[in-house]
Design a protein around this motif. Structure first.
Motif, PDB file in Angstrom:
ATOM      1  N   THR A 147       0.836  -1.202   0.000  1.00 50.32           N
ATOM      2  CA  THR A 147       0.000   0.000   0.000  1.00 50.32           C
ATOM      3  C   THR A 147       0.872   1.254   0.000  1.00 50.32           C
ATOM      4  OG1 THR A 147      -0.226  -0.060   2.408  1.00 50.32           O
ATOM      5  CG2 THR A 147      -1.980  -1.102   1.119  1.00 50.32           C
ATOM      6  N   ASN A 148       1.975   1.218   0.738  1.00 57.01           N
ATOM      7  CA  ASN A 148       2.878   2.367   0.756  1.00 57.01           C
ATOM      8  C   ASN A 148       3.531   2.586  -0.600  1.00 57.01           C
ATOM      9  OD1 ASN A 148       2.301   2.843   3.410  1.00 57.01           O
ATOM     10  ND2 ASN A 148       4.094   1.782   4.181  1.00 57.01           N
ATOM     11  N   LEU A 149       3.900   1.504  -1.280  1.00 56.20           N
ATOM     12  CA  LEU A 149       4.500   1.618  -2.605  1.00 56.20           C
ATOM     13  C   LEU A 149       3.512   2.229  -3.586  1.00 56.20           C
ATOM     14  CD1 LEU A 149       6.854   1.179  -4.504  1.00 56.20           C
ATOM     15  CD2 LEU A 149       6.028  -1.164  -4.876  1.00 56.20           C
ATOM     16  N   THR A 150       2.263   1.845  -3.504  1.00 52.59           N
ATOM     17  CA  THR A 150       1.249   2.434  -4.375  1.00 52.59           C
ATOM     18  C   THR A 150       1.116   3.925  -4.117  1.00 52.59           C
ATOM     19  OG1 THR A 150       0.042   0.342  -4.500  1.00 52.59           O
ATOM     20  CG2 THR A 150      -1.175   2.332  -5.092  1.00 52.59           C
ATOM     21  N   MET A 151       1.110   4.314  -2.847  1.00 53.78           N
ATOM     22  CA  MET A 151       1.052   5.740  -2.507  1.00 53.78           C
ATOM     23  C   MET A 151       2.259   6.478  -3.069  1.00 53.78           C
ATOM     24  SD  MET A 151      -1.625   6.489  -0.355  1.00 53.78           S
ATOM     25  CE  MET A 151      -1.064   7.788   0.713  1.00 53.78           C
ATOM     26  N   LEU A 152       3.430   5.884  -2.945  1.00 50.99           N
ATOM     27  CA  LEU A 152       4.655   6.498  -3.444  1.00 50.99           C
ATOM     28  C   LEU A 152       4.626   6.625  -4.968  1.00 50.99           C
ATOM     29  CD1 LEU A 152       7.486   7.561  -2.794  1.00 50.99           C
ATOM     30  CD2 LEU A 152       8.318   5.220  -3.021  1.00 50.99           C
ATOM     31  N   GLU A 153       4.240   5.553  -5.653  1.00 48.13           N
ATOM     32  CA  GLU A 153       4.199   5.577  -7.119  1.00 48.13           C
ATOM     33  C   GLU A 153       3.202   6.606  -7.635  1.00 48.13           C
ATOM     34  OE1 GLU A 153       3.461   1.457  -7.960  1.00 48.13           O
ATOM     35  OE2 GLU A 153       5.617   1.001  -8.054  1.00 48.13           O
ATOM     36  N   ASN A 154       2.113   6.797  -6.907  1.00 54.86           N
ATOM     37  CA  ASN A 154       1.098   7.779  -7.310  1.00 54.86           C
ATOM     38  C   ASN A 154       1.385   9.178  -6.759  1.00 54.86           C
ATOM     39  OD1 ASN A 154      -0.594   6.059  -8.854  1.00 54.86           O
ATOM     40  ND2 ASN A 154      -1.346   5.166  -6.960  1.00 54.86           N
TER      41      ASN A 154
END
Length: 87
Positions: free
Chosen positions: A16-23
């Protein structure tokens, strides 16, 4: 950033953190890296939680960084981006 979707229900906090970072969702610090000063958006929370150097940079009282953009000309943007993703 898209609205709430299945990524928020992952059992993996890292996912979930990676998705936030990528977005680039809720990023609250920008580094301008290398000679080209490429802007890289990050989350102070994640950086400070995994690095004593970043913790001191953001939470160090009178020495805490307060600029909107932090210039780091001595590190290439690709290297800083890899470090950000590793953290």
């Amino acid at each position: 950033m898209e609205m709430a979707t299945n990524w928020q229900y992952s059992e993996s906090f890292a996912e979930t953190n990676l998705t936030m970072l990528e977005n680039k969702a809720l990023c609250d610090v920008i580094f301008a890296a290398g000679n080209e000063q490429k802007q890289i958006k990050c989350h102070k929370f994640f950086l400070a939680s995994r690095s004593p150097v970043f913790y001191a940079m953001f939470c160090g009282g009178t020495l805490a960084e307060s600029k909107d953009i932090i210039y780091v000309p001595d590190i290439e943007s690709t290297t800083l981006d890899h470090l950000k993703r590793w953290i």
